[in-house]
Design an enzyme around this catalytic site. Sequence first.
Site, PDB file in Angstrom:
ATOM      1  CB  SER A 147      -0.982  -0.187   1.007  1.00  0.00           C
ATOM      2  OG  SER A 147      -1.887   0.905   1.131  1.00  0.00           O
ATOM      3  CG  ASP A 223      -7.620  -3.042  -1.753  1.00  0.00           C
ATOM      4  OD1 ASP A 223      -8.055  -2.363  -1.084  1.00  0.00           O
ATOM      5  OD2 ASP A 223      -6.260  -3.219  -1.647  1.00  0.00           O
ATOM      6  CG  HIS A 256      -5.517  -2.626   1.568  1.00  0.00           C
ATOM      7  ND1 HIS A 256      -5.016  -2.288   0.209  1.00  0.00           N
ATOM      8  CD2 HIS A 256      -5.173  -1.825   2.498  1.00  0.00           C
ATOM      9  CE1 HIS A 256      -4.208  -1.395   0.642  1.00  0.00           C
ATOM     10  NE2 HIS A 256      -3.945  -1.012   1.878  1.00  0.00           N
TER      11      HIS A 256
HETATM   12  N1  LIG Z   1      -7.145   1.716   9.635  1.00  0.00           N
HETATM   13  C1  LIG Z   1      -7.735   1.728   8.150  1.00  0.00           C
HETATM   14  C2  LIG Z   1      -7.168   0.672   7.432  1.00  0.00           C
HETATM   15  C3  LIG Z   1      -5.902   1.075   7.165  1.00  0.00           C
HETATM   16  C4  LIG Z   1      -5.124  -0.069   6.609  1.00  0.00           C
HETATM   17  O1  LIG Z   1      -5.751  -0.733   5.760  1.00  0.00           O
HETATM   18  N2  LIG Z   1      -4.056  -0.379   6.590  1.00  0.00           N
HETATM   19  C5  LIG Z   1      -2.977  -1.263   6.045  1.00  0.00           C
HETATM   20  C6  LIG Z   1      -2.023  -0.770   5.132  1.00  0.00           C
HETATM   21  S1  LIG Z   1      -2.724   0.449   3.887  1.00  0.00           S
HETATM   22  C7  LIG Z   1      -2.531  -2.250   7.124  1.00  0.00           C
HETATM   23  O2  LIG Z   1      -1.783  -3.079   6.877  1.00  0.00           O
HETATM   24  N3  LIG Z   1      -3.059  -2.078   8.415  1.00  0.00           N
HETATM   25  C8  LIG Z   1      -2.489  -2.666   9.437  1.00  0.00           C
HETATM   26  C9  LIG Z   1      -2.822  -4.140   9.641  1.00  0.00           C
HETATM   27  O3  LIG Z   1      -3.626  -4.823   9.018  1.00  0.00           O
HETATM   28  O4  LIG Z   1      -2.070  -4.688  10.596  1.00  0.00           O
HETATM   29  C10 LIG Z   1      -9.280   1.380   8.205  1.00  0.00           C
HETATM   30  O5  LIG Z   1      -9.923   1.175   9.343  1.00  0.00           O
HETATM   31  O6  LIG Z   1     -10.082   1.396   7.246  1.00  0.00           O
END
Ligand SMILES: N[C@@H](CCC(=O)N[C@@H](CS)C(=O)NCC(=O)O)C(=O)O
Length: 277
Positions: A147, A223, A256
């Site tokens: 990402s 995604d 995602h």
């Molecule tokens: N916090 C956001 C999502 C953010 C997100 O998806 N982050 C990804 C990278 S862009 C991630 O790896 N999050 C941490 C995880 O899944 O451990 C939401 O609630 O929609």
Amino acid sequence: MKVVSEVRSHGGRQLVLTHDSAATATGMTFSLFLPPQAEQGRVPLVTYLSGLTCTHANVTAKGEYRAACAAHGLAFLAPDTSPRGEGVADEEGWDIGLGAGFYVDATEAPWSSHYRMWSYVTEELPALVATEFAELDMDRQAITGHSMGGHGALTVALRHPGRFRSCSAFAPIVAPTRVPWGQKAFDRYFGGDPDLSRRHDAVALIGDGARVDHLLVDVGGSDPFLDKELRPELLVEACEQSGIPATVRVQKGYDHSYFFVSSFLGEHLAWHAAHLG
Ligand SMILES: N[C@@H](CCC(=O)N[C@@H](CS)C(=O)NCC(=O)O)C(=O)O
């Protein structure tokens, strides 16, 4: 540099380390996996840049990379995504500030005093691990990311020709100047400066003549960020026009999350290993 933790895994060593960074003027924490082969000789290094809201810990806990790294003899380096600590600027929202450094050196206050993740991941951290871990072969490097970290991997590889033998990405933000996440970040970090922004946009860099030898990209077909933030079709078009051999796969039904990343990270590592020799 201090060792925060060390555990044995897949015959290798999973380390978490902390150090004072000159680039960010903060403490920084990162993880490094050394495969069993590092006990016999030098091993290639794969750097993994993480996405929004992450620290080094997300991929370290959920990336499931160690079996493939041990099988192929790859070291795996996972930095944080922003500076942290007292005095480090932040703003409401998980897509800016802490956990959202976008792998750039900010030029605008209040960000510019610590948000220098470009210098950190391209200069300071590689120099540090090269000095501290003689078992790393810095002439054999690859880079990948997820990402915002996919954006980081693409831009770092495009702007360092010859440093990385291979580059891959998971659900990358390929054209940050054209999508809300990137526009918000570059507005804050660069005051929207178009020239600086362009130098941190993979599709724009390719349009301006930057090249990598080959690319492997996976995106999840389910995604939720695909159409608005990631826009992989822009990368496909740029690679077609510039002649960069790119394999861009849409993985049906995947989202995602790290359930997606961990499903294909082993395949990416095998692909990197083939290029790293
Ligand atoms: N916090 C956001 C999502 C953010 C997100 O998806 N982050 C990804 C990278 S862009 C991630 O790896 N999050 C941490 C995880 O899944 O451990 C939401 O609630 O929609």
